[in-house]
Design an enzyme around this catalytic site. Structure first.
Site, mmCIF file in Angstrom:
data_model
loop_
_atom_site.group_PDB
_atom_site.id
_atom_site.type_symbol
_atom_site.label_atom_id
_atom_site.label_comp_id
_atom_site.label_asym_id
_atom_site.label_seq_id
_atom_site.Cartn_x
_atom_site.Cartn_y
_atom_site.Cartn_z
ATOM 1 C CG HIS A 1 3.583 6.777 9.078
ATOM 2 N ND1 HIS A 1 2.574 7.635 9.425
ATOM 3 C CD2 HIS A 1 4.495 7.547 8.428
ATOM 4 C CE1 HIS A 1 2.855 8.860 9.019
ATOM 5 N NE2 HIS A 1 4.029 8.825 8.407
ATOM 6 C CE1 TYR B 1 1.315 12.300 8.028
ATOM 7 C CE2 TYR B 1 -0.088 12.553 6.105
ATOM 8 C CZ TYR B 1 1.123 12.217 6.657
ATOM 9 O OH TYR B 1 2.141 11.790 5.846
#
Length: 265
Positions: A99, A41
């Site tokens: 992830h 991110y």
């Protein structure tokens, strides 16, 4: 080991770095106790600044981050997590996610590297993201991993019935990202009508529906008004007819399925 997660959390995917610290600090002071970010991110440092600026003690928060696919090789897991902790300005994270089951993910070896971080106090719980039920079974049964959460896309347009039933049996909590389907749920007729019926917003209907099914939504917001709106979904009570109507939505729209990363859904 089961971790006690709040019923709603704060997502930070695509939360602009210029406002991330302020939004995170504001959200925590408003009542959010679960903050979710990820290495990819690019805002871990700002999320950490927001956590530091909030008036809530660290031990009362659940903080999560995710290891990106190019850092999932066992030898890269520890240095990448240590870097995340420096950015977050924390001694540990409560939830550490794989992830995606892709890239340098090596199944048991990667999960063993996560477990070593738990033993050393840098991580409290091993989690996965974007795993199918079969991938979860593989991790649990083959590797003996102590997975407590699977974070997946989940909303009224991607109802995940099979996954939810599977995870309930296996004692795994579901954290729901994109719980508003990137805004697509806001104009679904059934959801709009239910919102009018209860004098609430379509977003609150969707979040309440996710929570009604035992999952934990982590909506992102860039404004104080929407932060409060999302938090107020905790007080929404949908009735059986509402649940039935949303469950009958035939439209399906998965928003996140990047090529080269996603498993065989």
């Amino acid at each position: 080991m089961e971790v006690d997660l709040p019923r709603i959390g704060l997502g930070t995917w695509k939360l602009d770095r210029s406002i991330a610290a302020r939004i995170v600090s504001l959200a925590i002071d408003m009542g959010y106790r679960h903050v979710d970010t990820a290495q990819i991110y690019g805002n871990e440092a700002e999320v950490g600044d927001g956590i530091a600026a909030a008036t809530v003690d660290r031990e009362n928060l659940i903080v999560a981050t995710k290891v990106w696919v190019d850092r999932l090789a066992p030898r890269k897991v520890r240095p990448s997590v240590e870097e995340s902790l420096r950015k977050l300005k924390l001694d540990y994270v409560d939830l550490l996610y794989v992830h995606w089951p892709a890239g340098k993910y090596e199944h048991c070896k990667t999960l063993d590297a996560f477990n070593e971080l738990i033993e050393d106090g840098l991580v409290r719980n091993t989690c996965v993201s974007n795993f199918t039920p079969s991938l979860v079974d593989e991790a649990l049964d083959t590797c003996g991993a102590a997975i407590v959460v699977n974070q997946v896309e989940h909303h009224p347009l991607l109802q995940q019935r099979e996954l939810l039933a599977h995870h309930e049996k296996r004692g795994i909590q579901v954290v729901a990202y994109s719980p508003l389907a990137r805004g697509d749920v806001l104009d679904v007729p059934e959801i709009v009508e239910i919102a009018r019926k209860h004098a609430i917003t379509p977003a609150q209907v969707s979040l309440a529906w996710v929570m009604e099914h035992g999952a934990i939504p982590i909506p992102k917001s860039s404004s104080e008004a929407h932060l409060q709106e999302n938090l107020d979904a905790l007080d929404v009570q949908l009735d059986a007819r509402d649940i039935e109507r949303i469950g009958g939505i035939e439209r399906e729209n998965r928003k996140v399925s990047p090529l080269g990363l996603h498993p065989d859904w």
